[in-house]
Design an enzyme around this catalytic site. Structure first.
Site, PDB file in Angstrom:
ATOM      1  N   SER A 147     -36.709  79.886 -31.438  1.00 34.48           N
ATOM      2  CA  SER A 147     -37.978  79.660 -30.736  1.00 34.48           C
ATOM      3  C   SER A 147     -38.125  80.669 -29.602  1.00 34.48           C
ATOM      4  CB  SER A 147     -38.007  78.246 -30.156  1.00 34.48           C
ATOM      5  OG  SER A 147     -39.094  78.132 -29.239  1.00 34.48           O
ATOM      6  N   TYR A 160     -34.934  70.823 -25.785  1.00 34.47           N
ATOM      7  CA  TYR A 160     -35.221  71.460 -27.081  1.00 34.47           C
ATOM      8  C   TYR A 160     -34.790  72.926 -27.067  1.00 34.47           C
ATOM      9  CZ  TYR A 160     -38.237  73.846 -30.469  1.00 34.47           C
ATOM     10  OH  TYR A 160     -38.723  74.647 -31.477  1.00 34.47           O
TER      11      TYR A 160
HETATM   12  P1  NDP Z   1     -42.994  70.425 -38.376  1.00 34.48           P
HETATM   13  O1  NDP Z   1     -42.789  69.268 -37.479  1.00 34.48           O
HETATM   14  O2  NDP Z   1     -44.367  70.766 -38.800  1.00 34.48           O
HETATM   15  O3  NDP Z   1     -42.102  70.258 -39.691  1.00 34.48           O
HETATM   16  C1  NDP Z   1     -40.749  69.955 -39.547  1.00 34.48           C
HETATM   17  C2  NDP Z   1     -40.081  69.959 -40.894  1.00 34.48           C
HETATM   18  O4  NDP Z   1     -38.701  69.659 -40.685  1.00 34.48           O
HETATM   19  C3  NDP Z   1     -40.642  68.922 -41.834  1.00 34.48           C
HETATM   20  O5  NDP Z   1     -40.553  69.386 -43.162  1.00 34.48           O
HETATM   21  C4  NDP Z   1     -39.711  67.752 -41.612  1.00 34.48           C
HETATM   22  O6  NDP Z   1     -39.611  66.937 -42.767  1.00 34.48           O
HETATM   23  C5  NDP Z   1     -38.384  68.454 -41.370  1.00 34.48           C
HETATM   24  N1  NDP Z   1     -37.507  67.640 -40.539  1.00 34.48           N
HETATM   25  C6  NDP Z   1     -37.689  67.294 -39.244  1.00 34.48           C
HETATM   26  N2  NDP Z   1     -36.691  66.508 -38.838  1.00 34.48           N
HETATM   27  C7  NDP Z   1     -35.865  66.366 -39.905  1.00 34.48           C
HETATM   28  C8  NDP Z   1     -34.659  65.652 -40.120  1.00 34.48           C
HETATM   29  N3  NDP Z   1     -34.080  64.926 -39.164  1.00 34.48           N
HETATM   30  N4  NDP Z   1     -34.083  65.726 -41.333  1.00 34.48           N
HETATM   31  C9  NDP Z   1     -34.641  66.454 -42.307  1.00 34.48           C
HETATM   32  N5  NDP Z   1     -35.786  67.137 -42.180  1.00 34.48           N
HETATM   33  C10 NDP Z   1     -36.379  67.075 -40.982  1.00 34.48           C
HETATM   34  O7  NDP Z   1     -42.276  71.651 -37.644  1.00 34.48           O
HETATM   35  P2  NDP Z   1     -42.753  73.159 -37.456  1.00 34.48           P
HETATM   36  O8  NDP Z   1     -43.196  73.703 -38.750  1.00 34.48           O
HETATM   37  O9  NDP Z   1     -43.638  73.223 -36.280  1.00 34.48           O
HETATM   38  O10 NDP Z   1     -41.375  73.845 -37.005  1.00 34.48           O
HETATM   39  C11 NDP Z   1     -40.484  74.431 -37.935  1.00 34.48           C
HETATM   40  C12 NDP Z   1     -39.372  75.092 -37.140  1.00 34.48           C
HETATM   41  O11 NDP Z   1     -39.943  76.072 -36.266  1.00 34.48           O
HETATM   42  C13 NDP Z   1     -38.601  74.126 -36.248  1.00 34.48           C
HETATM   43  O12 NDP Z   1     -37.239  74.488 -36.220  1.00 34.48           O
HETATM   44  C14 NDP Z   1     -39.235  74.331 -34.879  1.00 34.48           C
HETATM   45  O13 NDP Z   1     -38.357  74.023 -33.843  1.00 34.48           O
HETATM   46  C15 NDP Z   1     -39.539  75.834 -34.939  1.00 34.48           C
HETATM   47  N6  NDP Z   1     -40.593  76.260 -34.031  1.00 34.48           N
HETATM   48  C16 NDP Z   1     -41.876  75.778 -34.162  1.00 34.48           C
HETATM   49  C17 NDP Z   1     -42.871  76.199 -33.330  1.00 34.48           C
HETATM   50  C18 NDP Z   1     -44.293  75.717 -33.429  1.00 34.48           C
HETATM   51  O14 NDP Z   1     -45.106  76.037 -32.537  1.00 34.48           O
HETATM   52  N7  NDP Z   1     -44.673  75.019 -34.482  1.00 34.48           N
HETATM   53  C19 NDP Z   1     -42.594  77.175 -32.245  1.00 34.48           C
HETATM   54  C20 NDP Z   1     -41.245  77.649 -32.224  1.00 34.48           C
HETATM   55  C21 NDP Z   1     -40.289  77.203 -33.095  1.00 34.48           C
HETATM   56  P3  NDP Z   1     -39.947  65.353 -42.665  1.00 34.48           P
HETATM   57  O15 NDP Z   1     -41.297  65.257 -42.066  1.00 34.48           O
HETATM   58  O16 NDP Z   1     -39.879  64.888 -44.055  1.00 34.48           O
HETATM   59  O17 NDP Z   1     -38.874  64.797 -41.797  1.00 34.48           O
END
Ligand code: NDP
Length: 253
Positions: A147, A160
């Site tokens: 991030s 985070y």
């Molecule tokens: P979302 O919340 O949109 O999606 C998260 C994904 O991870 C979903 O597919 C979810 O599946 C899965 N997930 C979350 N927790 C778990 C768990 N405990 N076990 C298994 N699967 C899990 O996230 P983003 O697309 O926004 O983010 C993706 C990555 O990018 C993350 O690592 C985030 O930290 C990073 N990021 C995002 C930013 C943003 O602005 N969006 C900025 C910087 C970094 P399910 O719903 O089925 O649990």
């Protein structure tokens, strides 16, 4: 020929958001993609359907990360899926994308919240890499989603951001460890990226978030997926241990 033809990939957390775009993109580049999520089988199935509709190959798997036995459960399903489709269990590309956000002021973060953030965002990727090394052949790829908050202060996200700092350390040290096998390990750091959550439907909020980027817009999941696809391909063979800023110039200040 698409550049990832014949490759296999696991994208954790690809049932929605950035991971979904990464899965779609890697599949478009020819990889067989394992689409992973924890809470919604339908969401993962829908990503698989979109990939197949586009002429690609994918399968869905469910496993909650951040709980005991998580990596074992995920790999049981992954290896079963790979074996059915390829006859083997090779995994060429691992994308550690699944993550949970914080959004809690520093004084309100509880030990339980901290442990959960760390378990999903840092501990699970560490043990996924450790486990995946029996499947990843020489020349494989590991991409860890970090991030911009590892380099851009936002006190609301301190806990985070600490987990993402850990991800960058995972990248750095494993890059050295795996270089003799030609396996590259890199971090990609998105800025604020529209993952479809409700806040991205509020124009005033989007305007404020967009102003953080030098391009005056919020990121699109595809913006990040392009960077991951580059790192997953042969063109990026000389890059390892890097942090690639995919924040649309947010770090320029
Ligand atoms: P979302 O919340 O949109 O999606 C998260 C994904 O991870 C979903 O597919 C979810 O599946 C899965 N997930 C979350 N927790 C778990 C768990 N405990 N076990 C298994 N699967 C899990 O996230 P983003 O697309 O926004 O983010 C993706 C990555 O990018 C993350 O690592 C985030 O930290 C990073 N990021 C995002 C930013 C943003 O602005 N969006 C900025 C910087 C970094 P399910 O719903 O089925 O649990």
């Amino acid at each position: 020929m698409p550049k990832l033809t014949g490759k296999t990939a696991l994208v954790t957390g690809s049932s929605r958001g950035i991971g979904r775009s990464i899965a779609l993109r890697l599949a478009r580049e020819g990889a067989l993609v394992a689409v992973h999520g924890s809470s919604s089988q339908e969401a993962a199935d829908e990503v698989v359907r979109l990939i197949e509709q586009d002429g690609g190959r994918a399968f869905a798997l469910q496993a909650e990360l951040g709980v005991p036995g998580d990596v074992h459960e995920l790999f049981l399903a992954l290896e079963r899926g790979l074996k059915e489709r390829t006859g083997g269990t090779d995994l060429d590309i691992l994308v550690n994308n699944a993550g949970v956000m914080g959004g809690t002021p520093p004084q309100d973060v509880t030990p339980e919240q901290f442990d959960r953030l760390y378990a999903v965002n840092a501990k699970a990727p560490f043990f996924l890499v450790q486990r995946a090394l029996t499947n990843i052949p020489d020349g494989g790829r590991i991409v860890n989603i970090s991030s911009g908050l590892t380099r851009f202060a936002n006190p609301q996200e301190v806990a985070y951001a600490m987990t993402k700092g850990a991800i960058d350390q995972l990248t750095l040290h494993y890059a050295k460890h795996l270089a003799p096998r030609g396996i590259t390990v890199n971090s990609v750091g998105p800025g604020i990226t529209d993952n479809g959550s409700p806040v991205f439907g509020i124009p005033e909020a989007v305007e404020q978030m967009a102003a953080l980027s030098a391009f005056n817009r919020v990121g699109r999941p595809e913006d990040v997926a392009s960077v991951v696809a580059f790192l997953a391909g042969d063109d990026a063979r000389w890059i390892t241990g890097s942090y690639l800023d995919a924040s649309g110039g947010t770090l320029l200040g």
